[in-house]
Design an enzyme around this catalytic site. Structure first.
Site, PDB file in Angstrom:
ATOM      1  N   LYS A  39      -1.729  52.770  18.961  1.00 38.13           N
ATOM      2  CA  LYS A  39      -1.869  51.846  20.098  1.00 38.13           C
ATOM      3  C   LYS A  39      -1.225  50.471  19.869  1.00 38.13           C
ATOM      4  O   LYS A  39      -0.722  49.864  20.804  1.00 38.13           O
ATOM      5  CB  LYS A  39      -3.351  51.648  20.435  1.00 38.13           C
ATOM      6  N   ASP A  81      -8.606  50.773  28.980  1.00 39.04           N
ATOM      7  CA  ASP A  81      -9.966  50.824  28.433  1.00 39.04           C
ATOM      8  C   ASP A  81     -10.904  49.833  29.120  1.00 39.04           C
ATOM      9  O   ASP A  81     -12.074  50.129  29.371  1.00 39.04           O
ATOM     10  CB  ASP A  81      -9.955  50.562  26.921  1.00 39.04           C
TER      11      ASP A  81
END
Ligand code: ATR
Length: 288
Positions: A74, A110
């Site tokens: 990420k 998220d």
């Protein structure tokens, strides 16, 4: 390297990770493709760290319209895209990528997933939530803090390694403060929301052993861990009469924006999808 390639499929996306076999994203996106009748595919791409930059930068020439990015890529994805959305910039990590013309764009869903699940579970939570305690100071904490700040909530961060919590407070500004374990009971007494973002309570990890006695009865308790589906921490909170919010819904909701960008339709998080993923978790982990 990938496990889906049908000749008649037009739109293809994937999840890139290492390892990636455990990812439930193919199940989630596959369910939406099928129920929405979209001729698309969503694959797993197991890509080791050394191979990631090359694979990632050449996603489109491999036939993909975009991808999800998971552990351990990420932060590398954040560095390698051409442009980033606000959430990715605030969090410092990218978990979803797509193309805008020739530009390779990275976002982070998220924070959206965290708040969308809270909105769906307790629609009026924001009216009474002024102060939150966030446990943990890793990547997941960054997403949760970003999301809560956008909704006007003040945050106290508590973490085993206090320097990491201080780093977050410095990054996010005045409305985020650091609390020690010593000061935690008093903080809990004023909190409207408590969120666990640590890996404690996850299957194979020690439980999160936090005494909730100081917490107001009206406080909401949210655990982003979803294996097991109900952590000891949530069970204890429920027993004390708190409203609880689990981690599985966050996982399902965070998948929505990527699907919408790649496949052109906004999918819904349904009870049927949830039960499909719950069954998969039970089948692969043998837990309740
Ligand atoms: P993620 O990106 O999923 O948030 P991470 O960056 O590894 O993962 O963060 C994990 C979080 O769980 C951290 O807050 C970590 O605390 P430290 O910063 O002190 O490492 C917390 N954590 C993990 N194991 C823990 C343990 N045994 N006791 C207390 N906190 C723990």
């Amino acid at each position: 390297m990938t496990d889906t390639s049908a000749a008649d499929v037009k739109l293809r996306a994937c999840v890139i990770g290492h390892p990636v076999a455990h990812s439930r994203s193919p199940l989630i996106h596959g369910y939406w493709l099928k129920t929405l009748g979209i001729a698309g595919a969503y694959a797993r791409a197991d890509v080791a760290e050394g191979d990631f930059p090359n694979f990632f930068r050449h996603l489109r020439s491999q036939g993909y319209v975009g991808a999800n990015v998971t552990v351990p890529h990420k932060e590398a994805a954040f560095r390698l895209v051409d442009a980033r959305d606000d959430a990715a910039r605030a969090i410092g990590a990218v978990n979803t990528v797509w193309y805008e013309g020739d530009r390779f764009v990275g976002g982070n869903t998220d924070a959206y997933g965290f708040i969308a699940h809270l909105d769906a579970t307790l629609p009026r939570w924001n009216e009474t939530t002024r102060r939150a305690v966030v446990l943990g100071a890793g990547g997941a904490a960054r997403a949760v803090i970003h999301a809560l700040l956008e909704r006007g909530v003040e945050i106290a961060v508590v973490n085993r390694t206090q320097a990491r919590a201080q780093g977050l407070a410095a990054h996010f500004g005045q409305r985020v403060s650091v609390e020690s374990f010593l000061g935690l009971p008093q903080r809990l007494g004023r909190a409207d929301l408590v969120v666990n973002t640590t890996s404690l309570g996850m299957m194979g990890a020690p439980p999160l052993d936090l005494d909730l006695v100081a917490l107001k009865p009206t406080a909401i308790v949210y655990d982003i861990v979803y294996v097991p589906l109900e952590t000891e921490f949530l069970r204890a909170a429920k027993q004390r009469g708190h409203r609880i919010v689990d981690g599985l819904g966050m996982l399902l909701h965070q998948a929505v924006p990527g699907f919408a960008r790649w496949f052109g339709a906004t999918p819904r998080v349904t009870a049927e999808l949830r039960s499909l993923v719950e069954s998969d978790i039970r089948a692969t982990t043998g837990n309740a």
